[in-house]
Design a protein around this motif. Structure first.
Motif, short mmCIF file in Angstrom:
data_model
loop_
_atom_site.label_atom_id
_atom_site.label_comp_id
_atom_site.label_asym_id
_atom_site.label_seq_id
_atom_site.Cartn_x
_atom_site.Cartn_y
_atom_site.Cartn_z
N GLN A 211 -7.96 -8.11 9.27
CA GLN A 211 -6.60 -7.82 8.84
C GLN A 211 -6.53 -6.51 8.06
O GLN A 211 -7.35 -6.26 7.18
CB GLN A 211 -6.06 -8.96 7.98
N VAL A 212 -5.53 -5.69 8.41
CA VAL A 212 -5.23 -4.45 7.69
C VAL A 212 -3.84 -4.61 7.08
O VAL A 212 -2.85 -4.67 7.81
CB VAL A 212 -5.28 -3.23 8.62
N LEU A 213 -3.78 -4.70 5.77
CA LEU A 213 -2.49 -4.85 5.08
C LEU A 213 -1.81 -3.50 4.98
O LEU A 213 -2.41 -2.52 4.52
CB LEU A 213 -2.72 -5.44 3.69
N PHE A 234 -8.34 -3.76 14.80
CA PHE A 234 -7.92 -4.55 13.65
C PHE A 234 -6.54 -5.15 13.90
O PHE A 234 -5.84 -4.79 14.84
CB PHE A 234 -7.91 -3.70 12.38
N SER A 235 -6.15 -6.05 13.00
CA SER A 235 -4.86 -6.72 13.10
C SER A 235 -3.98 -6.29 11.93
O SER A 235 -4.22 -6.73 10.80
CB SER A 235 -5.03 -8.25 13.08
N PRO A 236 -3.00 -5.45 12.17
CA PRO A 236 -2.14 -5.00 11.07
C PRO A 236 -1.21 -6.10 10.59
O PRO A 236 -0.69 -6.89 11.40
CB PRO A 236 -1.36 -3.83 11.69
N VAL A 237 -0.98 -6.15 9.29
CA VAL A 237 -0.07 -7.11 8.68
C VAL A 237 0.91 -6.35 7.81
O VAL A 237 0.51 -5.69 6.85
CB VAL A 237 -0.84 -8.15 7.83
N ASP A 238 2.20 -6.42 8.17
CA ASP A 238 3.24 -5.70 7.42
C ASP A 238 3.53 -6.46 6.13
O ASP A 238 4.00 -7.59 6.13
CB ASP A 238 4.50 -5.59 8.26
N MET A 239 3.29 -5.79 5.00
CA MET A 239 3.49 -6.40 3.69
C MET A 239 4.80 -5.95 3.03
O MET A 239 5.05 -6.29 1.88
CB MET A 239 2.32 -6.05 2.76
N GLY A 240 5.62 -5.20 3.76
CA GLY A 240 6.91 -4.81 3.21
C GLY A 240 6.94 -3.38 2.73
O GLY A 240 6.26 -2.50 3.29
#
Length: 535
Positions: A211-213, A234-240
């Motif tokens: 995961q890439v925040l 990688f798996s991007p994760v949108d944190m806002g």
């Protein structure tokens, strides 16, 4: 902490000021001197040779992978500012993923050999002129040294990959990404890749967190960085928005947060049982009979304490499930939240189970080493002498032989089941199992491990719990104290199998509520066996 690159000679801790584009006469607000303007610091930097100058990435990696020496002609070009370990690992991963890489360094001649041949290593001004996306692999205090590049950075996307120490994170009111955005208001700043280590970039996401925040104020910029992350595997994760960057920067500073409560619980149990065993097996005989048994403290008392901790911790894995079931039966619905303490307890069951396995493994090793002690050898000789003096040719005790054989066999079986539970709790193993397989291993076999461990404890104690004490004050054996919680769990599990409770619980978990007037009938072939994960 990532090595983001060598420090620049300019003072990065000066007062904050925006790095505005230069005027027509070439003057720039916040401009910093060139590298050769500070001879003393330049000389100090040149003297830092040896191990610190050696690249983290082996040269064999470049030779073995042809993708690191050639890039497609239509590849997207990405810039990197910095030449530290993380910058080198990032460049290697980007080149291997098909991107063109331009690295900006204060000393390109010295650092060129550290990067893949396909990566262009040049001065910082040339590195930021062409790419649209630029990774800023530098520490926070060196951001201001980039103010001289403010003209070239207008409209660029700056990806901040830095982290702070725990002390710096507590002292700073804003995140590193927000600080970078305040220095370069004409750029778009995105926080990403700070939770990925340099080793993970080299070895690939299969050997680290995938995961890439990502956080940022512009959706388009975050989308472009996310595409780069996906291309790298990688798996991007949108944190806002960028305001969440401070929370993202706190992630690498956490030290096993999910293990804190289980570890404290295990240490508390160990101290309690160890103190009790010390009083019962060492201090009590010393006071009553003046026998010196303090030699038992390092091995024997520890070996008596470890199985107690392992046994109680294993029962604590299943106790919250029992309490949750009782609450659901009492409330007549599954749509009401559990209390916070019970919810946290349910979330920490995996860690509690693994600590139980750890203590059980240590108990097995300590038990194996018991005959190796010198005191044990002396005890064997003393028993042999007593047998000769008593003129006894055979002291065989059939009951004790069978008890010990069963006790050891059950202990080995319990440890084997716990080992299987520990292995299947690994993400790489659990992800390869479907829900029914995972539930069978963690729930059915896990409860079987608790039952086998209970019989293991009972065969160890046998009838000793009812023997009359030789001392004035009776202290029950430790194993009798550990049986309380496991027996409660096993008894409750048995009660839940009664048809009246089992059917009611199955209806509740399929959506039935006690206070509703809707008639709810279970299918005749519905399986009533409870299937939940406990570890």
């Amino acid at each position: 902490m990532k090595s983001l690159g060598p420090p620049d000679p300019a003072n990065g801790t000066q007062g904050r000021q925006k790095c505005s584009p230069t005027s027509k006469n070439g003057d720039s607000q916040g401009e910093v001197p060139e590298d050769d303007s500070c001879p003393s610091q330049q000389k100090s930097a040149e003297s830092m040779s040896g191990d610190m100058d050696k690249p983290l990435i082996s040269g064999q990696l470049f030779e073995s992978n042809p993708n690191l020496t050639e890039i497609p002609s239509q590849a997207q070009t990405v810039g990197i500012l910095g030449s530290g370990d993380f910058a080198r690992s990032l460049a290697t991963r980007l080149v291997g993923s098909g991107f063109g890489v331009v690295v900006g360094s204060r000393n390109p001649k010295r650092t060129a050999g550290w990067f893949p041949a396909a990566a262009q290593v040049t001065i910082q001004a040339e590195a930021v002129s062409t790419p649209e996306i630029i990774f800023v692999a530098m520490y926070r205090e060196h951001y201001s040294t980039l103010c001289s590049l403010s003209d070239l950075l207008v409209g660029k996307i700056l990806v901040d990959v830095s982290n702070s120490t725990e002390q710096e994170h507590l002292q700073q009111r804003e995140s590193n990404a927000e600080h970078l955005a305040s220095l370069f208001p004409t750029c778009t700043v995105v926080k990403a890749f700070n939770v990925i280590s340099a080793w993970t970039l080299q070895a690939g996401p299969r050997d680290g967190n995938k995961q890439v925040l990502i956080s940022g104020d512009q959706q388009e910029a975050k989308h472009k960085v996310s595409e780069i992350a996906r291309a790298m595997g990688f798996s991007p994760v949108d944190m806002g928005s960028l305001a969440s960057a401070r929370e993202i920067e706190a992630v690498p500073l956490r030290l096993l947060p999910e293990w804190k409560i289980p570890t404290i619980l295990a240490l508390g149990l160990f101290i309690c049982f160890y103190t009790y065993n010390f009083i019962r097996d060492v201090l009590h005989p010393y006071i009553q009979e003046h026998k010196n048994r303090f030699y038992k403290l390092p091995v024997s008392v520890v070996n008596t304490t470890l199985p107690c901790v392992a046994y109680v911790m294993l029962s604590l894995v299943y106790l919250p499930g029992v309490l949750a079931t009782i609450l659901q039966l009492h409330r007549g619905t599954k749509y009401r939240r559990f209390p916070d303490w019970l919810d946290h307890w349910l979330q920490h069951r995996k860690q509690i189970g693994l600590i139980s396995f750890f203590c059980a493994s240590l108990h097995a090793v300590y038990s194996f080493c018991l005959p190796l002690r010198r005191s044990h050898r002396y005890q064997i000789i003393n028993d042999a002498v007593k047998q000769v003096l008593a003129n006894k040719s055979n002291i065989w005790n059939e009951e004790e032989v069978w008890r010990l054989e069963i006790y050891v066999s059950l202990g080995i079986l319990a440890l084997g089941i716990l080992s299987l539970l520990a292995i299947t709790s690994l993400p790489s193993i659990s992800n390869s199992l479907n829900w029914r397989e995972f539930s069978f291993v963690q729930s059915t076999l896990g409860f079987l491990a608790l039952v086998v461990t209970t019989f293991h404890t009972l065969t160890y104690g046998w009838t000793r719990a009812f023997e009359e004490s030789r001392y004035k004050f009776y202290l029950p054996p430790t194993f009798t104290l550990t049986l309380l919680v496991p027996c409660v769990v096993i008894l409750a599990k048995g009660l839940f199998l009664l048809p009246c409770l089992r059917r009611r619980l199955a209806r509740i978990r399929r959506g039935w509520e006690k206070e509703t007037t809707v008639k709810f009938v279970l299918p005749t072939d519905y399986p009533h066996t409870e299937k939940t994960s406990h570890v």
